[in-house]
Motif scaffolding. Structure first.
Motif, PDB file in Angstrom:
ATOM      1  N   UNK A 173      27.175 140.367  50.972  1.00  8.72           N
ATOM      2  CA  UNK A 173      26.794 139.817  52.274  1.00  8.72           C
ATOM      3  C   UNK A 173      26.885 140.923  53.316  1.00  8.72           C
ATOM      4  N   UNK A 174      25.810 141.135  54.050  1.00  9.27           N
ATOM      5  CA  UNK A 174      25.765 142.197  55.058  1.00  9.27           C
ATOM      6  C   UNK A 174      25.694 141.551  56.435  1.00  9.27           C
ATOM      7  N   UNK A 175      26.477 142.077  57.377  1.00  7.32           N
ATOM      8  CA  UNK A 175      26.385 141.570  58.755  1.00  7.32           C
ATOM      9  C   UNK A 175      26.187 142.721  59.720  1.00  7.32           C
ATOM     10  N   UNK A 176      25.256 142.512  60.662  1.00  7.16           N
ATOM     11  CA  UNK A 176      25.051 143.461  61.757  1.00  7.16           C
ATOM     12  C   UNK A 176      25.288 142.713  63.065  1.00  7.16           C
ATOM     13  N   UNK A 177      25.977 143.355  63.995  1.00  4.69           N
ATOM     14  CA  UNK A 177      26.237 142.716  65.289  1.00  4.69           C
ATOM     15  C   UNK A 177      25.816 143.642  66.415  1.00  4.69           C
ATOM     16  N   UNK A 183      41.257 142.486  54.850  1.00  2.33           N
ATOM     17  CA  UNK A 183      42.008 142.139  53.630  1.00  2.33           C
ATOM     18  C   UNK A 183      42.990 141.006  53.929  1.00  2.33           C
ATOM     19  N   UNK A 184      43.643 141.082  55.113  1.00  3.06           N
ATOM     20  CA  UNK A 184      44.571 139.996  55.505  1.00  3.06           C
ATOM     21  C   UNK A 184      43.830 138.664  55.585  1.00  3.06           C
ATOM     22  N   UNK A 185      42.588 138.720  56.043  1.00  6.43           N
ATOM     23  CA  UNK A 185      41.825 137.486  56.227  1.00  6.43           C
ATOM     24  C   UNK A 185      41.173 136.997  54.933  1.00  6.43           C
ATOM     25  N   UNK A 186      41.306 137.754  53.861  1.00 10.10           N
ATOM     26  CA  UNK A 186      40.792 137.288  52.577  1.00 10.10           C
ATOM     27  C   UNK A 186      39.397 137.764  52.226  1.00 10.10           C
ATOM     28  N   UNK A 187      38.817 138.672  53.029  1.00 14.55           N
ATOM     29  CA  UNK A 187      37.513 139.235  52.652  1.00 14.55           C
ATOM     30  C   UNK A 187      37.700 140.034  51.362  1.00 14.55           C
ATOM     31  N   UNK A 188      36.748 139.951  50.454  1.00 16.09           N
ATOM     32  CA  UNK A 188      36.800 140.763  49.227  1.00 16.09           C
ATOM     33  C   UNK A 188      35.708 141.828  49.303  1.00 16.09           C
ATOM     34  N   UNK A 189      36.043 143.011  48.771  1.00 16.96           N
ATOM     35  CA  UNK A 189      35.085 144.137  48.695  1.00 16.96           C
ATOM     36  C   UNK A 189      34.488 144.456  50.064  1.00 16.96           C
ATOM     37  N   UNK A 190      35.355 144.419  51.075  1.00 18.68           N
ATOM     38  CA  UNK A 190      34.907 144.648  52.458  1.00 18.68           C
ATOM     39  C   UNK A 190      34.708 146.141  52.706  1.00 18.68           C
ATOM     40  N   UNK A 191      33.636 146.493  53.404  1.00 16.84           N
ATOM     41  CA  UNK A 191      33.410 147.891  53.798  1.00 16.84           C
ATOM     42  C   UNK A 191      32.720 147.928  55.158  1.00 16.84           C
ATOM     43  N   UNK A 192      33.323 148.675  56.084  1.00 16.11           N
ATOM     44  CA  UNK A 192      32.689 148.868  57.398  1.00 16.11           C
ATOM     45  C   UNK A 192      31.581 149.908  57.261  1.00 16.11           C
ATOM     46  N   UNK A 216      28.546 147.039  61.809  1.00 14.82           N
ATOM     47  CA  UNK A 216      27.980 146.522  60.559  1.00 14.82           C
ATOM     48  C   UNK A 216      29.024 146.598  59.461  1.00 14.82           C
ATOM     49  N   UNK A 217      28.948 145.654  58.531  1.00 17.65           N
ATOM     50  CA  UNK A 217      29.891 145.668  57.404  1.00 17.65           C
ATOM     51  C   UNK A 217      29.332 144.807  56.277  1.00 17.65           C
ATOM     52  N   UNK A 218      29.955 144.938  55.114  1.00 15.65           N
ATOM     53  CA  UNK A 218      29.552 144.130  53.956  1.00 15.65           C
ATOM     54  C   UNK A 218      30.788 143.592  53.258  1.00 15.65           C
ATOM     55  N   UNK A 219      30.616 142.545  52.499  1.00 15.42           N
ATOM     56  CA  UNK A 219      31.690 141.983  51.684  1.00 15.42           C
ATOM     57  C   UNK A 219      31.069 141.122  50.596  1.00 15.42           C
ATOM     58  N   UNK A 275      11.497 138.448  47.046  1.00 14.00           N
ATOM     59  CA  UNK A 275      12.847 138.363  46.481  1.00 14.00           C
ATOM     60  C   UNK A 275      13.818 139.285  47.193  1.00 14.00           C
ATOM     61  N   UNK A 276      15.085 138.982  47.066  1.00  9.50           N
ATOM     62  CA  UNK A 276      16.102 139.707  47.790  1.00  9.50           C
ATOM     63  C   UNK A 276      17.415 139.534  47.018  1.00  9.50           C
ATOM     64  N   UNK A 277      18.225 140.562  46.963  1.00  8.27           N
ATOM     65  CA  UNK A 277      19.425 140.466  46.135  1.00  8.27           C
ATOM     66  C   UNK A 277      20.711 140.393  46.952  1.00  8.27           C
ATOM     67  N   UNK A 278      20.592 140.358  48.282  1.00  8.51           N
ATOM     68  CA  UNK A 278      21.785 140.256  49.135  1.00  8.51           C
ATOM     69  C   UNK A 278      21.464 139.357  50.328  1.00  8.51           C
ATOM     70  N   UNK A 279      22.497 138.834  50.968  1.00  6.47           N
ATOM     71  CA  UNK A 279      22.256 138.039  52.173  1.00  6.47           C
ATOM     72  C   UNK A 279      22.632 138.881  53.391  1.00  6.47           C
ATOM     73  N   UNK A 280      21.717 138.920  54.356  1.00  6.42           N
ATOM     74  CA  UNK A 280      21.880 139.794  55.522  1.00  6.42           C
ATOM     75  C   UNK A 280      21.781 138.944  56.783  1.00  6.42           C
ATOM     76  N   UNK A 281      22.735 139.117  57.699  1.00  8.58           N
ATOM     77  CA  UNK A 281      22.735 138.360  58.955  1.00  8.58           C
ATOM     78  C   UNK A 281      22.846 139.325  60.118  1.00  8.58           C
TER      79      UNK A 281
END
Ligand SMILES: Cc1cc2nc3c(=O)[nH]c(=O)nc-3n(C[C@H](O)[C@H](O)[C@H](O)COP(=O)(O)OP(=O)(O)OC[C@H]3O[C@@H](n4cnc5c(N)ncnc54)[C@H](O)[C@@H]3O)c2cc1C
Length: 356
Positions: free
Chosen positions: A105-109, A125-134, A148-151, A226-232
């Protein structure tokens, strides 16, 4: 006398999740609803417009609570999203047919609020996101994006998923009655139910005449690309662009609008053009799978069951041993919070005078 049964009003993602959790506790459950899961390709979009689960994206996008203020509702909802995440993970592993896919999941703000600005890898990590990367600045799609970040997250094909839940419910002995009710209390009197009903769960989405309920119209578009990730992307003007792969031959959702109290049932062609153009500029890879073009399959208009003050999660004792538990008004987060809501309903039922 035969053992009492529980009536669940509603066969959206909330009613179905609640009904299944109750069955796990050995309750006899009947679902009463006007709408049941059906293939979206065959449903009349105007007749079913108020059945939100039919028209959702649907992806999980965490909404982090702020770390500088005490917001009990935001913390509760986030905890529910984590419960749901784990349950979805388990279901996806054990039941590939359930319609759930885990992916990036990708997010841009463009204008991140404090809850996002504090989102360091440690906080995530405290909030429970997995595989998080800024993301670094050079990974942003353009200069307007400030963060922007992904998880790791999940998406469902809504009607594949809800049909899966319904099938499980029936296979475990659950009963279904298709009926439109005028009031919650009508569910105590359904003649098809041989056993007396003492508990009614109101999972009707919008509630019955609740003055705090309102709709939030959402227009999205289904494309064959088609698309292999969700982007917001959250834009600075408050609008959104997102892409949600449905998988299971469901195409890809391009969204979307969030329009409180807009009752228009027809999709706007101008809005569709804007949604597709905006997404393509944020996420150009979507065009590659369509030979440089978007291949539109259909437009979607749905109504998110929204509520001032957040969802209603409340027990109402009628004073004669009967009980109504309200669980509705999930707005744009019904799928994301579904299993957390189901657990909370169980807790409400096992507390207080009307203990089950
Ligand atoms: C465009 C769009 C995109 C969305 N994207 C997402 C997303 O990405 N992630 C996410 O988590 N959520 C998303 N949502 C929100 C999500 O769809 C809702 O929060 C969720 O579906 C609400 O589920 P529910 O079971 O409470 O209500 P509903 O799905 O509306 O179900 C209500 C049930 O109650 C029944 N009912 C209602 N009134 C009566 C009555 N009088 N008599 C008998 N039965 C009755 C209905 O027939 C139905 O079975 C989106 C919604 C829209 C519209």
């Amino acid at each position: 006398m035969s053992s009492p049964s529980i009536a669940v009003i509603g066969a959206g993602v909330i009613g179905l999740s609640v009904a299944l959790r109750l069955q796990e506790k050995d309750h006899h459950v009947t679902i009463i609803a006007k709408d049941f899961p059906s293939p979206s390709e065959t449903v009349d979009p105007r007749a079913a417009i108020n059945y939100a689960s039919q028209w959702a994206g649907a992806h999980n996008r965490f909404c982090p609570p702020r770390d500088d203020i005490d917001d009990a509702l935001a913390a509760r909802d986030h905890a529910m999203s984590l419960v749901t995440f784990d349950r979805m993970d388990d279901l996806a592993r054990r039941h590939p047919e359930a319609g759930i896919t885990f992916m990036k999941g990708v997010e841009y703000l463009e204008d991140p609020g404090p809850e996002y600005r504090s989102l360091s890898p440690v906080r995530a990590a405290e909030l429970g996101y997995r595989e998080f990367r800024l993301y670094r600045r050079d990974e942003f799609p353009d200069d307007r994006v400030k963060m922007g970040f992904e998880y790791r997250t999940w998406c469902v094909n809504p009607m594949v998923y809800c049909s899966f839940l319904l099938r499980r419910f029936v296979r475990r002995g659950g009963r279904v009655v298709r009926r439109e009710l005028l009031r919650e209390r009508e569910a105590f009197t359904i003649p098809e139910l041989a056993n007396p009903v003492r508990v009614v769960l109101n999972c009707s989405g919008h509630g019955f005449g609740d003055p705090n309920s309102f709709i939030t119209r959402g227009q999205t578009c289904v494309v064959a690309n088609e698309c292999s990730e969700t982007v917001t992307r959250q834009k600075a003007d408050g609008s959104w662009t997102f892409v949600i792969p449905r998988n299971f031959d469901g195409g890809t959702i391009i969204g979307g609008t969030k329009e409180p109290d807009n009752w228009h049932s027809e999709p706007s062609p101008d809005v569709r053009t804007r949604l597709l153009d905006t997404l393509a500029s944020t996420y150009p890879p979507i065009l590659q799978t369509g030979g440089g073009k978007m291949h539109v399959l259909s437009d979607i208009v749905g109504r998110r069951p929204t509520r001032k003050g957040g969802m209603r999660l409340e027990k109402e004792e009628l004073g004669d041993g009967r009980l109504i538990v309200h669980a509705y008004g999930l707005g744009g987060r019904g799928y994301e919070l579904s299993w957390g809501v189901a657990d909370a309903v169980l807790e409400l039922l096992s507390s207080g005078r009307a203990r089950l």
